[in-house]
Design a protein around this motif. Sequence first.
Motif, PDB file in Angstrom:
ATOM      1  N   ALA A  53      37.296  50.857  45.580  1.00  0.00           N
ATOM      2  CA  ALA A  53      35.906  50.907  45.107  1.00  0.00           C
ATOM      3  C   ALA A  53      35.601  52.296  44.534  1.00  0.00           C
ATOM      4  O   ALA A  53      34.993  52.427  43.469  1.00  0.00           O
ATOM      5  CB  ALA A  53      34.958  50.592  46.265  1.00  0.00           C
ATOM      6  N   LYS A  54      36.079  53.336  45.238  1.00  0.00           N
ATOM      7  CA  LYS A  54      35.826  54.708  44.761  1.00  0.00           C
ATOM      8  C   LYS A  54      36.517  54.922  43.420  1.00  0.00           C
ATOM      9  O   LYS A  54      35.955  55.514  42.496  1.00  0.00           O
ATOM     10  CB  LYS A  54      36.323  55.720  45.796  1.00  0.00           C
ATOM     11  CG  LYS A  54      35.479  55.721  47.061  1.00  0.00           C
ATOM     12  CD  LYS A  54      36.101  56.633  48.119  1.00  0.00           C
ATOM     13  CE  LYS A  54      35.519  56.332  49.496  1.00  0.00           C
ATOM     14  NZ  LYS A  54      36.340  56.856  50.582  1.00  0.00           N
ATOM     15  N   ALA A  55      37.746  54.406  43.298  1.00  0.00           N
ATOM     16  CA  ALA A  55      38.491  54.557  42.036  1.00  0.00           C
ATOM     17  C   ALA A  55      37.762  53.833  40.910  1.00  0.00           C
ATOM     18  O   ALA A  55      37.730  54.312  39.770  1.00  0.00           O
ATOM     19  CB  ALA A  55      39.913  54.019  42.207  1.00  0.00           C
ATOM     20  N   ALA A  56      37.178  52.682  41.206  1.00  0.00           N
ATOM     21  CA  ALA A  56      36.454  51.911  40.167  1.00  0.00           C
ATOM     22  C   ALA A  56      35.254  52.719  39.671  1.00  0.00           C
ATOM     23  O   ALA A  56      34.976  52.764  38.464  1.00  0.00           O
ATOM     24  CB  ALA A  56      36.016  50.571  40.724  1.00  0.00           C
ATOM     25  N   ILE A  57      34.579  53.377  40.565  1.00  0.00           N
ATOM     26  CA  ILE A  57      33.433  54.213  40.163  1.00  0.00           C
ATOM     27  C   ILE A  57      33.931  55.329  39.246  1.00  0.00           C
ATOM     28  O   ILE A  57      33.377  55.573  38.171  1.00  0.00           O
ATOM     29  CB  ILE A  57      32.721  54.818  41.400  1.00  0.00           C
ATOM     30  CG1 ILE A  57      32.102  53.719  42.252  1.00  0.00           C
ATOM     31  CG2 ILE A  57      31.648  55.832  40.967  1.00  0.00           C
ATOM     32  CD1 ILE A  57      31.501  54.190  43.567  1.00  0.00           C
ATOM     33  N   ASP A  58      35.027  55.981  39.677  1.00  0.00           N
ATOM     34  CA  ASP A  58      35.552  57.099  38.883  1.00  0.00           C
ATOM     35  C   ASP A  58      36.048  56.656  37.512  1.00  0.00           C
ATOM     36  O   ASP A  58      35.983  57.411  36.554  1.00  0.00           O
ATOM     37  CB  ASP A  58      36.676  57.817  39.658  1.00  0.00           C
ATOM     38  CG  ASP A  58      36.124  58.548  40.872  1.00  0.00           C
ATOM     39  OD1 ASP A  58      34.890  58.812  40.881  1.00  0.00           O
ATOM     40  OD2 ASP A  58      36.886  58.821  41.819  1.00  0.00           O
ATOM     41  N   ARG A  59      36.532  55.420  37.429  1.00  0.00           N
ATOM     42  CA  ARG A  59      36.994  54.902  36.126  1.00  0.00           C
ATOM     43  C   ARG A  59      35.823  54.441  35.261  1.00  0.00           C
ATOM     44  O   ARG A  59      35.995  54.023  34.134  1.00  0.00           O
ATOM     45  CB  ARG A  59      37.927  53.698  36.328  1.00  0.00           C
ATOM     46  CG  ARG A  59      39.353  54.032  36.705  1.00  0.00           C
ATOM     47  CD  ARG A  59      40.261  52.808  36.495  1.00  0.00           C
ATOM     48  NE  ARG A  59      39.767  51.617  37.167  1.00  0.00           N
ATOM     49  CZ  ARG A  59      40.044  51.290  38.431  1.00  0.00           C
ATOM     50  NH1 ARG A  59      40.792  52.072  39.167  1.00  0.00           N
ATOM     51  NH2 ARG A  59      39.551  50.188  38.952  1.00  0.00           N
ATOM     52  N   ILE A 275      31.515  47.192  41.299  1.00  0.00           N
ATOM     53  CA  ILE A 275      32.306  48.014  42.230  1.00  0.00           C
ATOM     54  C   ILE A 275      32.852  47.139  43.372  1.00  0.00           C
ATOM     55  O   ILE A 275      34.016  47.243  43.775  1.00  0.00           O
ATOM     56  CB  ILE A 275      31.437  49.172  42.766  1.00  0.00           C
ATOM     57  CG1 ILE A 275      31.030  50.049  41.576  1.00  0.00           C
ATOM     58  CG2 ILE A 275      32.154  49.975  43.835  1.00  0.00           C
ATOM     59  CD1 ILE A 275      29.691  50.727  41.749  1.00  0.00           C
ATOM     60  N   SER A 276      32.007  46.250  43.850  1.00  0.00           N
ATOM     61  CA  SER A 276      32.461  45.326  44.901  1.00  0.00           C
ATOM     62  C   SER A 276      33.536  44.387  44.378  1.00  0.00           C
ATOM     63  O   SER A 276      34.435  43.983  45.118  1.00  0.00           O
ATOM     64  CB  SER A 276      31.280  44.498  45.418  1.00  0.00           C
ATOM     65  OG  SER A 276      30.325  45.335  46.021  1.00  0.00           O
ATOM     66  N   ALA A 278      35.811  45.192  42.127  1.00  0.00           N
ATOM     67  CA  ALA A 278      37.060  45.965  42.119  1.00  0.00           C
ATOM     68  C   ALA A 278      37.633  46.055  43.539  1.00  0.00           C
ATOM     69  O   ALA A 278      38.846  45.926  43.747  1.00  0.00           O
ATOM     70  CB  ALA A 278      36.800  47.356  41.548  1.00  0.00           C
ATOM     71  N   ALA A 279      36.756  46.258  44.517  1.00  0.00           N
ATOM     72  CA  ALA A 279      37.208  46.343  45.914  1.00  0.00           C
ATOM     73  C   ALA A 279      37.815  45.008  46.351  1.00  0.00           C
ATOM     74  O   ALA A 279      38.815  44.969  47.079  1.00  0.00           O
ATOM     75  CB  ALA A 279      36.030  46.709  46.816  1.00  0.00           C
ATOM     76  N   SER A 280      37.242  43.920  45.883  1.00  0.00           N
ATOM     77  CA  SER A 280      37.724  42.591  46.296  1.00  0.00           C
ATOM     78  C   SER A 280      39.093  42.279  45.706  1.00  0.00           C
ATOM     79  O   SER A 280      39.886  41.549  46.313  1.00  0.00           O
ATOM     80  CB  SER A 280      36.716  41.515  45.891  1.00  0.00           C
ATOM     81  OG  SER A 280      35.485  41.769  46.519  1.00  0.00           O
ATOM     82  N   ILE A 281      39.376  42.828  44.520  1.00  0.00           N
ATOM     83  CA  ILE A 281      40.726  42.653  43.944  1.00  0.00           C
ATOM     84  C   ILE A 281      41.738  43.298  44.895  1.00  0.00           C
ATOM     85  O   ILE A 281      42.768  42.715  45.230  1.00  0.00           O
ATOM     86  CB  ILE A 281      40.819  43.288  42.537  1.00  0.00           C
ATOM     87  CG1 ILE A 281      39.887  42.560  41.565  1.00  0.00           C
ATOM     88  CG2 ILE A 281      42.263  43.273  42.025  1.00  0.00           C
ATOM     89  CD1 ILE A 281      39.763  43.222  40.195  1.00  0.00           C
ATOM     90  N   ALA A 282      41.407  44.511  45.348  1.00  0.00           N
ATOM     91  CA  ALA A 282      42.322  45.211  46.270  1.00  0.00           C
ATOM     92  C   ALA A 282      42.460  44.421  47.569  1.00  0.00           C
ATOM     93  O   ALA A 282      43.551  44.344  48.156  1.00  0.00           O
ATOM     94  CB  ALA A 282      41.797  46.618  46.550  1.00  0.00           C
TER      95      ALA A 282
END
Length: 400
Positions: A53-59, A275-276, A278-282
Amino acid sequence: MPFIAQRLARIKPSPTIAVSQKARALKAEGRDVIGLGAGEPDFDTPDHIKRAAKAAIDRGETKYTDVQGTVELRKAISAKFKRENGLDYTPEQITVGTGGKQVLYNAFMATLDAGDEVIIPAPYWVSYPDMVLLADGNPVFIPCPAANGFRLKPADLEKEITPRTKWLILNSPSNPTGAGYRAADLRALADVLLRHPQVWILTDDMYEHLVYDDFKFATIAEVEPKFYARTLTMNGVSKAYCMTGWRIGYGGGPAELIKAMNAVQSHSTSNPSSISQAASIAALNGPIDFIARQNEVFKSRRDLVVSMLNQAKGISCPRPEGAFYVYPSCAGVIGKKTPRGQTIGNDGDFVTALLEAEGVAVVQGEAFGLSPHFRISYATATELLEDACRRIQRFCATLT
Ligand SMILES: Cc1ncc(COP(=O)(O)O)c(C=O)c1O
């Protein structure tokens, strides 16, 4: 109040949220309260999911996405369905909502006309009937008592199907009972449903991964592939991945249904949080060994709670197959009196008196459509559960 729409008169606020609020209010007054009302794991979201999730924000993945969810997430869900359930859903046949709740809500809004019937085995998760009512449908309840293992009997199902029946809801393992349907149970229900092609099946598989002992999860479209064309297979990351606050749920189904559900969502919330997603993919593509570790803890808590509750006078508690709930009967205390002279007339009186006397917050079975019972969520620290069960034993011993 005339300004409020009449449809609101048909529904009630969520009783499980009401219990949590009451427990919080008592706590705020300084009372020593143990809340066993909430249906969410006490474990934190795993680190690899948080990092994604943090990486998705940064991207910069902070913009609108496709209404039905990003292609990447839908591909991960499609792979999950294939890997874990043997189901083939293309990314176009998948919709992602703000929690499993929104997926269910979209399904009813997209399919129910006034007077359409939805069969709901009772006890049920509290939101099903009210969602159906908000969509102008009629919930039809079928009692599934403890003597039936809280499972729907094929003959009982057959009796309630009418030409207006649009959906049957299945939920295994169940909230509130924890009861699970084995493949053979689903096969017997499928044999009835094959005779009634107008009935679609909405299977809520939210607790798929929370199963114990030798229980093997199965879902109906896998058991009877003919139902692939009339099943919505709903699931989500909230419970198994400890992600209740991230609000991601999903459904797989026939393309026409999914398209209609997306249309509903496009006019309410649009896409769920980028963001959620992206986290759910992980979560879905990542390791799931932590689930087995969590389940060991849940299982030992279940065994503790079942055994301690069965030692409480007037309480009888079956041992469920999954989820993190038990649904004991309090039939043995109905008609008894508390030391203050209050009569326990029903399960609502029981949970109110228990909260007042011992500060233990549980939810009355009436909220789930099958009395006299109450629901305990054991997704809480083991020491607290032990303390709560001791308090319940003490409370029951004072009843005369
Ligand atoms: C049976 C069942 N279905 C669906 C949901 C909704 O899940 P979500 O939090 O993803 O909206 C819950 C949550 O309590 C549930 O217990």
